[in-house]
Design a protein around this motif. Structure first.
Motif: not given
Ligand SMILES: Cc1ncc(COP(=O)(O)O)c(C=O)c1O
Length: 379
Positions: A70, A72, A75, A96, A141, A145, A170, A172-173, A193
């Motif tokens: 993930s 998380t 990171n 995280c 970031i 998010n 990060d 992720s978004q 995901h």
């Molecule tokens: C910016 C950001 N970092 C990290 C995460 C964590 O992602 P994961 O659910 O894959 O651990 C998210 C999930 O909401 C996120 O939006």
């Protein structure tokens, strides 16, 4: 009842093509990538093919992609795996990163948190000023998010390179949603995901030569950076999702931007509603508002009764009664932050869903304001 999902930032449904791609890996192709016989070798080959597809999305070398479970985990691995006594992060990171930073402080590290302006934007010059000779990592970031603001990671990365400090973002978004250039980035994390892949797969992009101490020790998978039997089904699904994201990026962006415009226009017609985040430097799939005189949680539950899924902020903090640290960092009062509602759009969102949402939102706001003690006090 009609069901409308508008929380694509929390998670996305898995693309049917990714589901199809994954299916054989639960049955015929179930091999362990570390096994010497052909079943294992084939799993290893498919793992490496997946690595290539994922690397292509950010123009990285496949050898620079490491699988985790993930974002998380990615990171945590990055923040805790860098050797050094000082780290710079922003004040609007995901939980995280915030929690890992707190943990590092308890272990004796020093962490500088860079403030943001009212739009949630970090000033790269503040990062430059915060870097000292013992700074090991800057972690900022990419796309928020919570409010969607996109940071200038090109400039931040350039500053870090000039100062000889590692730069992590990060993503992720943003990964799979907008183009990312890793030229000035040393480390990046992303999650399957969030882009129509399955849960249980994430990545670390780690530039060649960057040294990270593993968080998980064991059989030495992923070049020893992340031991444990590799989750081939999820990774294969993630790779397919990346391939689809790469092919559809422009088309998806165009559609989502159009729907975003309509959504924001309609919601802002309601009295005492404000859009948060940067007006231009932002992701168009996230619209975060705050409503005066109402609690975001009451709105979420009222809309849920109408079949609509939205959130108050990040999925991780939406069960907490604390106001969002991101909105507070942007200068909102606690009362304003408590009235926040995050609506996030995805590939499957339709104009009809936006219309339905806006209608039900207006009804919910009217209903809740009628019984709001805050509203009654103002009269
Ligand atoms: C910016 C950001 N970092 C990290 C995460 C964590 O992602 P994961 O659910 O894959 O651990 C998210 C999930 O909401 C996120 O939006």
């Amino acid at each position: 009842m009609k069901k409308v999902y508008l929380d694509y930032v929390a998670t996305t449904p898995v693309d049917p093509l990714a589901v199809k791609e994954m299916a054989p890996y639960f049955s015929d192709k179930f091999g362990n990538t570390m096994s010497l016989y052909s079943l294992g070798r084939e799993a290893k080959k498919d793992l490496e093919e997946s690595r290539k597809k994922i690397a292509s999305l950010i123009s990285a070398d496949p050898e620079e992609i490491f699988f985790t479970s993930s974002a998380t985990e990615s990171n945590n691995t990055i923040l805790k795996g860098i050797k050094g006594s000082h780290m710079v992060i922003s004040s609007i990171e995901h939980a995280c990163i915030m929690e890992s930073a707190l943990w590092l402080e308890k272990q004796g590290a020093r962490v500088t948190r860079i403030p943001v302006d009212k739009f949630g934007l970090v000033n790269p010059l503040d990062i430059e000023k915060a870097i000292t000779k013992d700074t090991a990592l800057v972690s900022i970031i990419h796309g928020s998010n919570e409010v969607g603001t996109i940071q200038d990671i090109g400039e931040i990365g350039r500053i870090c390179r000039e100062k000889n400090v590692l730069f992590h973002t990060d993503a992720s978004q943003t990964f799979g949603k907008i183009k990312i250039d890793v030229e000035n980035i040393d480390l990046l994390s992303a999650s399957s995901h969030k882009i129509y892949g399955p849960k249980g797969a994430g990545i670390i992009f780690k530039r060649k030569g960057v040294d990270l101490t593993p968080l998980i020790h064991g059989g030495g998978q992923e070049e020893g950076l992340r031991s444990s039997t590799v989750n081939v089904p999820s990774i294969v699904g993630f790779a397919k999702a990346c391939q689809i994201a790469e092919e559809r990026m422009e088309k998806d962006l165009e559609k989502i931007s159009r729907l975003f415009k309509k959504l924001v226009q309609e919601v802002l017609k309601i009295d005492n509603v404000y859009l948060t985040g940067h007006p231009e430097k932002r992701l168009k799939n996230i619209a975060s508002f705050y409503f005066s005189f109402i609690e975001g949680e009451s709105l979420v539950l009222s809309l849920d009764l109408e079949g609509i899924a939205v959130s108050t902020g990040s999925a991780c903090s939406s069960r907490s009664l604390e106001p969002s640290h991101v909105l507070i960092a942007m200068g909102l009062e606690h009362e304003q932050a408590h009235g926040s509602l995050r609506v996030s759009l995805g590939r499957n969102t339709t104009e009809g869903e936006i219309d339905y949402f806006v209608d039900k939102l207006k009804e919910s706001v009217n209903k809740l304001r009628k019984i709001s003690p805050l509203c009654i006090q103002k009269k």
